[in-house]
Design an enzyme around this catalytic site. Sequence first.
Site, PDB file in Angstrom:
ATOM      1  CE  LYS A  15      45.656 -36.017 -23.158  1.00 44.41           C
ATOM      2  NZ  LYS A  15      46.019 -35.796 -21.761  1.00 44.41           N
ATOM      3  NE  ARG A  88      42.372 -39.522 -21.618  1.00 40.58           N
ATOM      4  CZ  ARG A  88      41.803 -38.331 -21.520  1.00 40.58           C
ATOM      5  NH1 ARG A  88      40.512 -38.195 -21.691  1.00 40.58           N
ATOM      6  NH2 ARG A  88      42.514 -37.267 -21.231  1.00 40.58           N
ATOM      7  NE  ARG A 127      43.483 -28.607 -17.341  1.00 45.57           N
ATOM      8  CZ  ARG A 127      43.751 -29.833 -17.735  1.00 45.57           C
ATOM      9  NH1 ARG A 127      44.390 -30.043 -18.865  1.00 45.57           N
ATOM     10  NH2 ARG A 127      43.392 -30.859 -16.998  1.00 45.57           N
ATOM     11  NE  ARG A 160      39.050 -30.165 -17.762  1.00 51.10           N
ATOM     12  CZ  ARG A 160      39.794 -30.978 -18.516  1.00 51.10           C
ATOM     13  NH1 ARG A 160      40.462 -30.492 -19.536  1.00 51.10           N
ATOM     14  NH2 ARG A 160      39.874 -32.253 -18.248  1.00 51.10           N
ATOM     15  NE  ARG A 171      41.184 -35.464 -15.265  1.00 48.88           N
ATOM     16  CZ  ARG A 171      41.580 -34.189 -15.302  1.00 48.88           C
ATOM     17  NH1 ARG A 171      41.434 -33.416 -14.234  1.00 48.88           N
ATOM     18  NH2 ARG A 171      42.088 -33.688 -16.371  1.00 48.88           N
TER      19      ARG A 171
HETATM   20  P1  AMP Z   1      40.124 -34.401 -21.199  1.00 48.71           P
HETATM   21  O1  AMP Z   1      39.480 -33.117 -21.622  1.00 48.71           O
HETATM   22  O2  AMP Z   1      40.795 -35.105 -22.364  1.00 48.71           O
HETATM   23  O3  AMP Z   1      41.030 -34.249 -20.011  1.00 48.71           O
HETATM   24  O4  AMP Z   1      38.933 -35.378 -20.749  1.00 48.71           O
HETATM   25  C1  AMP Z   1      38.095 -35.049 -19.659  1.00 48.71           C
HETATM   26  C2  AMP Z   1      37.372 -36.290 -19.174  1.00 48.71           C
HETATM   27  O5  AMP Z   1      36.541 -36.813 -20.246  1.00 48.71           O
HETATM   28  C3  AMP Z   1      38.273 -37.455 -18.787  1.00 48.71           C
HETATM   29  O6  AMP Z   1      38.759 -37.343 -17.456  1.00 48.71           O
HETATM   30  C4  AMP Z   1      37.326 -38.630 -18.956  1.00 48.71           C
HETATM   31  O7  AMP Z   1      36.395 -38.703 -17.881  1.00 48.71           O
HETATM   32  C5  AMP Z   1      36.546 -38.247 -20.211  1.00 48.71           C
HETATM   33  N1  AMP Z   1      37.243 -38.730 -21.424  1.00 48.71           N
HETATM   34  C6  AMP Z   1      37.842 -37.961 -22.386  1.00 48.71           C
HETATM   35  N2  AMP Z   1      38.402 -38.738 -23.337  1.00 48.71           N
HETATM   36  C7  AMP Z   1      38.155 -40.029 -22.963  1.00 48.71           C
HETATM   37  C8  AMP Z   1      38.490 -41.300 -23.510  1.00 48.71           C
HETATM   38  N3  AMP Z   1      39.196 -41.433 -24.639  1.00 48.71           N
HETATM   39  N4  AMP Z   1      38.071 -42.416 -22.844  1.00 48.71           N
HETATM   40  C9  AMP Z   1      37.339 -42.323 -21.712  1.00 48.71           C
HETATM   41  N5  AMP Z   1      36.999 -41.156 -21.130  1.00 48.71           N
HETATM   42  C10 AMP Z   1      37.398 -40.017 -21.742  1.00 48.71           C
END
Ligand code: AMP
Length: 214
Positions: A15, A88, A127, A160, A171
């Site tokens: 993404k 999400r 990553r 990360r 996740r």
């Molecule tokens: P990402 O960088 O998109 O992989 O997001 C990292 C973490 O941030 C996720 O595993 C969630 O804990 C939180 N997070 C990011 N976007 C959302 C969302 N739309 N809804 C809920 N938690 C989110």
Amino acid sequence: MKQRIVLLGPPASGKGTQAEMIHAKFGIETPSVGAILREQQAAGTVLGREAARFTEQGRLVPDEMIVEVARTWLDAHNGAFVFDGFPRTFGQAEALERLLNKRQTPLEIAFSLEVNVVTIEKRVCRRLACAKCGLIVSIGWHIESAASPCPRCGGALVRRADDTPETLQRRMIEYCEKSEPLVAFYAGRGLLTRIAADAAPETVFAEIASALTK
Ligand code: AMP
């Protein structure tokens, strides 16, 4: 040209990379809620601290906090966006729909990036994130090796905090339970385009670009 876009897909489905490529080619802003939360956490804000309680365990952050982040972002920008990793949950998708309807700027397309589990595991291993500016990079794509500096700011690259095997598993469960149903939600709205995302980033992007300009 479509310019109100969401990207759906499991962790490491690409993404962030595709959002970055859409931005580079079409100039559309690419807010990532995950990146905003990481910045807030690094800055030590209340939102950042609250969100970290969930992100560190690989859990989704509660809808109210996330929708507030999205609303604040939309209020400060001109209406064109590629949301990466938002919505999400059903609650978030419905909230986004309400926010956009109120502005009379409905969503134009939702991409579902579809990848197999082996690809996800491989990509997570490759990553890294910049400790200074937060950029997410992939070894062999953005950088040569784990010892390379951040290509944007020269900072040190680290894994990360939520890219461990345990959090990845959590996740994935969160994705299957709460986020995957959104594919059907957007299909029902006539907005869904499925993309086979195991291929190289350029191949995936060619499909996305063609759907955006159709
Ligand atoms: P990402 O960088 O998109 O992989 O997001 C990292 C973490 O941030 C996720 O595993 C969630 O804990 C939180 N997070 C990011 N976007 C959302 C969302 N739309 N809804 C809920 N938690 C989110």
